[in-house]
Design a protein around this motif. Structure first.
Motif, PDB file in Angstrom:
ATOM      1  N   GLU A  91     -16.396  -4.368  13.209  1.00  0.00           N
ATOM      2  CA  GLU A  91     -16.564  -4.238  11.753  1.00  0.00           C
ATOM      3  C   GLU A  91     -15.933  -5.409  11.015  1.00  0.00           C
ATOM      4  N   PHE A  92     -14.793  -5.889  11.523  1.00  0.00           N
ATOM      5  CA  PHE A  92     -14.158  -7.051  10.903  1.00  0.00           C
ATOM      6  C   PHE A  92     -15.040  -8.287  11.049  1.00  0.00           C
ATOM      7  N   VAL A  93     -15.602  -8.490  12.226  1.00  0.00           N
ATOM      8  CA  VAL A  93     -16.487  -9.635  12.452  1.00  0.00           C
ATOM      9  C   VAL A  93     -17.688  -9.569  11.516  1.00  0.00           C
ATOM     10  N   ALA A  94     -18.252  -8.386  11.351  1.00  0.00           N
ATOM     11  CA  ALA A  94     -19.415  -8.228  10.474  1.00  0.00           C
ATOM     12  C   ALA A  94     -19.068  -8.604   9.039  1.00  0.00           C
ATOM     13  N   LEU A  95     -17.886  -8.194   8.571  1.00  0.00           N
ATOM     14  CA  LEU A  95     -17.470  -8.541   7.212  1.00  0.00           C
ATOM     15  C   LEU A  95     -17.224 -10.040   7.095  1.00  0.00           C
ATOM     16  N   ASP A 143      -8.582  -3.971   1.202  1.00  0.00           N
ATOM     17  CA  ASP A 143      -8.898  -3.155   0.034  1.00  0.00           C
ATOM     18  C   ASP A 143      -9.951  -2.097   0.363  1.00  0.00           C
ATOM     19  N   GLU A 144     -11.003  -2.502   1.041  1.00  0.00           N
ATOM     20  CA  GLU A 144     -12.099  -1.571   1.311  1.00  0.00           C
ATOM     21  C   GLU A 144     -11.714  -0.501   2.322  1.00  0.00           C
ATOM     22  N   ARG A 145     -10.769  -0.792   3.202  1.00  0.00           N
ATOM     23  CA  ARG A 145     -10.416   0.160   4.253  1.00  0.00           C
ATOM     24  C   ARG A 145      -9.013   0.730   4.081  1.00  0.00           C
ATOM     25  N   ARG A 146      -8.450   0.581   2.933  1.00  0.00           N
ATOM     26  CA  ARG A 146      -7.114   1.120   2.682  1.00  0.00           C
ATOM     27  C   ARG A 146      -7.063   2.615   3.004  1.00  0.00           C
ATOM     28  N   ASP A 147      -5.994   3.027   3.653  1.00  0.00           N
ATOM     29  CA  ASP A 147      -5.772   4.420   4.068  1.00  0.00           C
ATOM     30  C   ASP A 147      -6.714   4.857   5.181  1.00  0.00           C
ATOM     31  N   GLY A 148      -7.471   3.917   5.754  1.00  0.00           N
ATOM     32  CA  GLY A 148      -8.419   4.268   6.797  1.00  0.00           C
ATOM     33  C   GLY A 148      -8.185   3.478   8.067  1.00  0.00           C
ATOM     34  N   HIS A 149      -9.279   3.072   8.697  1.00  0.00           N
ATOM     35  CA  HIS A 149      -9.186   2.352   9.963  1.00  0.00           C
ATOM     36  C   HIS A 149     -10.411   1.466  10.119  1.00  0.00           C
ATOM     37  N   PRO A 195       0.765  -1.243   0.000  1.00  0.00           N
ATOM     38  CA  PRO A 195       0.000   0.000   0.000  1.00  0.00           C
ATOM     39  C   PRO A 195       0.799   1.298   0.000  1.00  0.00           C
ATOM     40  N   PHE A 196       2.151   1.231  -0.012  1.00  0.00           N
ATOM     41  CA  PHE A 196       2.919   2.454   0.185  1.00  0.00           C
ATOM     42  C   PHE A 196       3.951   2.708  -0.903  1.00  0.00           C
ATOM     43  N   GLU A 197       4.665   3.830  -0.769  1.00  0.00           N
ATOM     44  CA  GLU A 197       5.530   4.334  -1.828  1.00  0.00           C
ATOM     45  C   GLU A 197       6.987   3.934  -1.682  1.00  0.00           C
ATOM     46  N   ALA A 198       7.339   3.254  -0.585  1.00  0.00           N
ATOM     47  CA  ALA A 198       8.731   2.866  -0.357  1.00  0.00           C
ATOM     48  C   ALA A 198       8.771   1.687   0.605  1.00  0.00           C
ATOM     49  N   GLN A 199       9.943   1.053   0.685  1.00  0.00           N
ATOM     50  CA  GLN A 199      10.156  -0.079   1.579  1.00  0.00           C
ATOM     51  C   GLN A 199      11.472   0.127   2.324  1.00  0.00           C
ATOM     52  N   GLY A 200      11.710  -0.732   3.318  1.00  0.00           N
ATOM     53  CA  GLY A 200      13.013  -0.697   3.965  1.00  0.00           C
ATOM     54  C   GLY A 200      12.955  -0.976   5.441  1.00  0.00           C
ATOM     55  N   GLY A 201      14.092  -0.727   6.123  1.00  0.00           N
ATOM     56  CA  GLY A 201      14.181  -0.969   7.555  1.00  0.00           C
ATOM     57  C   GLY A 201      15.376  -0.259   8.149  1.00  0.00           C
ATOM     58  N   VAL A 202      15.320  -0.045   9.456  1.00  0.00           N
ATOM     59  CA  VAL A 202      16.406   0.580  10.202  1.00  0.00           C
ATOM     60  C   VAL A 202      16.745  -0.332  11.377  1.00  0.00           C
ATOM     61  N   VAL A 203      18.011  -0.663  11.537  1.00  0.00           N
ATOM     62  CA  VAL A 203      18.460  -1.482  12.667  1.00  0.00           C
ATOM     63  C   VAL A 203      19.315  -0.606  13.566  1.00  0.00           C
ATOM     64  N   THR A 204      18.954  -0.571  14.855  1.00  0.00           N
ATOM     65  CA  THR A 204      19.569   0.391  15.758  1.00  0.00           C
ATOM     66  C   THR A 204      19.804  -0.211  17.131  1.00  0.00           C
ATOM     67  N   GLN A 239       2.456  -3.390   7.664  1.00  0.00           N
ATOM     68  CA  GLN A 239       2.262  -2.326   6.670  1.00  0.00           C
ATOM     69  C   GLN A 239       0.845  -2.390   6.107  1.00  0.00           C
ATOM     70  N   TRP A 240       0.273  -3.588   6.102  1.00  0.00           N
ATOM     71  CA  TRP A 240      -1.136  -3.755   5.733  1.00  0.00           C
ATOM     72  C   TRP A 240      -2.020  -3.659   6.979  1.00  0.00           C
ATOM     73  N   PHE A 241      -1.749  -4.542   7.964  1.00  0.00           N
ATOM     74  CA  PHE A 241      -2.573  -4.627   9.172  1.00  0.00           C
ATOM     75  C   PHE A 241      -1.999  -3.722  10.265  1.00  0.00           C
ATOM     76  N   GLY A 242      -2.476  -2.502  10.315  1.00  0.00           N
ATOM     77  CA  GLY A 242      -2.019  -1.552  11.304  1.00  0.00           C
ATOM     78  C   GLY A 242      -1.631  -0.230  10.698  1.00  0.00           C
ATOM     79  N   ASP A 243      -0.949  -0.273   9.532  1.00  0.00           N
ATOM     80  CA  ASP A 243      -0.506   0.960   8.887  1.00  0.00           C
ATOM     81  C   ASP A 243      -1.505   1.412   7.812  1.00  0.00           C
TER      82      ASP A 243
END
Length: 497
Positions: free
Chosen positions: A437-441, A426-432, A280-289, A325-329
């Motif tokens: 609501e998940f159970v109903a679907l 798909d239906e809730r992309r960029d939202g919450h 769903p996003f414009e870039a990928q990657g990670g930071v290790v610290t 990135q899908w579930f949460g972001d």
């Protein structure tokens, strides 16, 4: 973790804050929170933010942070004043180019009440400019400081709260926005954030400015800042998306294992796309610290503590954070009590990856996990569907949460299960969304009444009498190869408690 006194019904508060009438022409103060059941002071009522422009200067030697955040927002009701969530010292606030009055709430220092020169009309775009300067590591909220100072810089990475230590905001996942983050640091120091690096410039001797842009809606707690001595790598994924990975230069012997894991991010994303749909996003990657103590799914670029790779490469944590990135972001929580929608599915993605690489099927992992925890263990007393603020990151939210996902899968069958995941995302992309609501679907797509499976696995204390695979499932006779890596990963993740 902050705790705040809350009185009154949650539903009533949410209605008041989120659906306040715009019919009245009489301006009124915006609400100081959205009525979240765990953190009712989080977020603010009366407006929606569309964009944050965060422009900072940071000096690692002194931990001094100064700058300006410009907020583009739209009132949803007539406002005589509105609130921002912010803990640092404010120098000035301007609303629509005019100076505004600023007050701190006497009972909650993170609540900043802004009274503009003129009231704000519903639907009219508003520009808010906040100038500030402070030492974030010295600022505590309810005795807690989320800002983490390191040997070479700092980390603004945490959950559920971090924005208050580096930019003023409407701090709740239901109000997502796009971002520009520009950070000036001394030469030789890296300043990392979300999205795409649009430029790196030198505007004065000895200093460099890093400019990052996030073009997809992002929750405030998913915005991050990592400043320090990093080796930054730029590449391109097979999909064509830019990949930015960064490694603390002090990783030492852990560095190869970290690289062997995080450099496979595009492969992991490709695998997850096959399950969940397009990335769903414009870039990928990670930071290790160093100095974090956990990992977090900061949008487009997850941040990992070096400890995850102390025993060798760790693909479980890379899969877990990228599944977020899908579930949460992309699809964020509707309220913090919906944490299962984040952690249960990110954990189950680890099970699916294990099956993908031949190190134990999802069914074997679920059954082995279920069998390995005694019925009298405290683990079974935490409810993934509503764990309480004090248990948001308890191991049960991850592991019992994943067992709940597997129980759902075996109940509805694979075809419906994966259709459900893709449809939800798909239906809730960029939202919450919420658990309700998940159970109903799930019930709509399966044509099945699913109260029992969700009630047993998410909302009933005690070990379910029947395992997550149902009565016909056979007990796992050997430990799946990936189990110890997954268990270690979840122990590390739960350190946020």
């Amino acid at each position: 973790m902050r705790t705040r006194v809350y009185s009154g019904g949650v539903a009533a508060c949410l209605v008041t804050v989120l659906t306040a009438t715009t019919a009245s022409a009489v301006p009124a103060p915006g609400a100081p929170g959205v009525g979240d059941p765990y953190y009712p002071g989080d977020g603010n009522g009366g407006y929606d933010v569309t964009h944050y422009d965060v422009r900072l200067t940071y000096q690692p030697e002194t931990d001094r942070l100064s700058g300006t955040t410009t907020i583009l927002a739209t009132p949803t009701t007539e406002l005589s004043s509105f609130n921002l969530d912010f803990a640092l010292r404010i120098q000035s606030v301007r609303v629509n180019n005019s100076p505004a009055r600023v007050e701190r709430d006497a009972t909650d220092p993170t609540e900043v009440v802004v009274t503009p020169k003129r009231s704000l009309r519903a639907g009219d775009p508003v520009t808010v400019v906040v100038r500030y300067a402070d030492t974030p590591s010295k600022v505590a909220v309810d005795g807690f400081t989320a800002w983490k100072r390191t040997d070479t810089g700092a980390l603004a990475v945490d959950q559920p709260h971090i924005a208050e230590w580096w930019f003023p905001s409407n701090d709740h996942p239901t109000d997502k926005a796009t971002y520009d983050v520009s950070v000036e640091v001394p030469d030789g120091v890296a300043a990392l954030s979300n999205g795409v690096l649009t430029s790196r410039t030198e505007q004065r001797p000895g200093w460099s400015r890093w400019n990052w842009r996030s073009t997809e809606p992002q929750a405030t707690y998913l915005a991050f800042l990592a400043v320090g001595d990093y080796d930054v790598r730029y590449s391109t994924a097979p999909s064509g998306l830019p990949v930015v990975n960064a490694y603390d230069t002090a990783l030492g012997d852990i560095r190869p294992a970290a690289e062997a894991s995080v450099e496979r991010t595009p492969e992991v994303v490709e695998f997850l796309e096959g399950l969940f749909g397009p990335y769903p996003f414009e870039a990928q990657g990670g930071v290790v610290t160093h100095g974090l103590g956990f990992a977090l799914e900061t949008q487009t670029r997850s941040v990992y503590d070096a400890g995850f790779f102390a025993r060798g490469s760790n693909m479980s944590v890379v899969v877990h954070e990228n599944a977020h990135q899908w579930f949460g972001d992309s699809v964020s929580l509707g309220k913090w009590s919906d944490i299962w929608l984040n952690e249960g599915f990110a954990t189950y993605a680890e099970f699916l990856w294990s099956e993908h690489v031949g190190e134990g099927t999802a069914a074997e992992l679920a059954r082995y996990l279920y069998d390995s925890i005694p019925a009298d263990d405290e683990f079974w007393q935490v409810l993934p569907g509503d764990p309480g603020a004090e248990n948001q990151f308890h191991p049960a939210v991850y592991d019992r949460g994943a067992l709940a996902v597997h129980a759902l899968r075996t109940t509805v069958g694979d075809e419906v299960f994966f259709e459900l995941l893709r449809t939800w995302l798909d239906e809730r992309r960029d939202g919450h969304g919420t658990i309700e609501e998940f159970v109903a679907l799930a019930e709509e797509l399966s044509g099945t009444q699913l109260d029992e499976v969700f009630e047993v696995w998410l909302f009933t204390k005690g070990k379910p009498e029947v395992g997550p695979g149902g009565a016909e499932a056979r007990a796992a006779v050997t430990e799946p190869e990936s189990y110890r890596e997954i268990a270690f990963t979840h122990q590390q993740l739960a350190k946020r408690q």
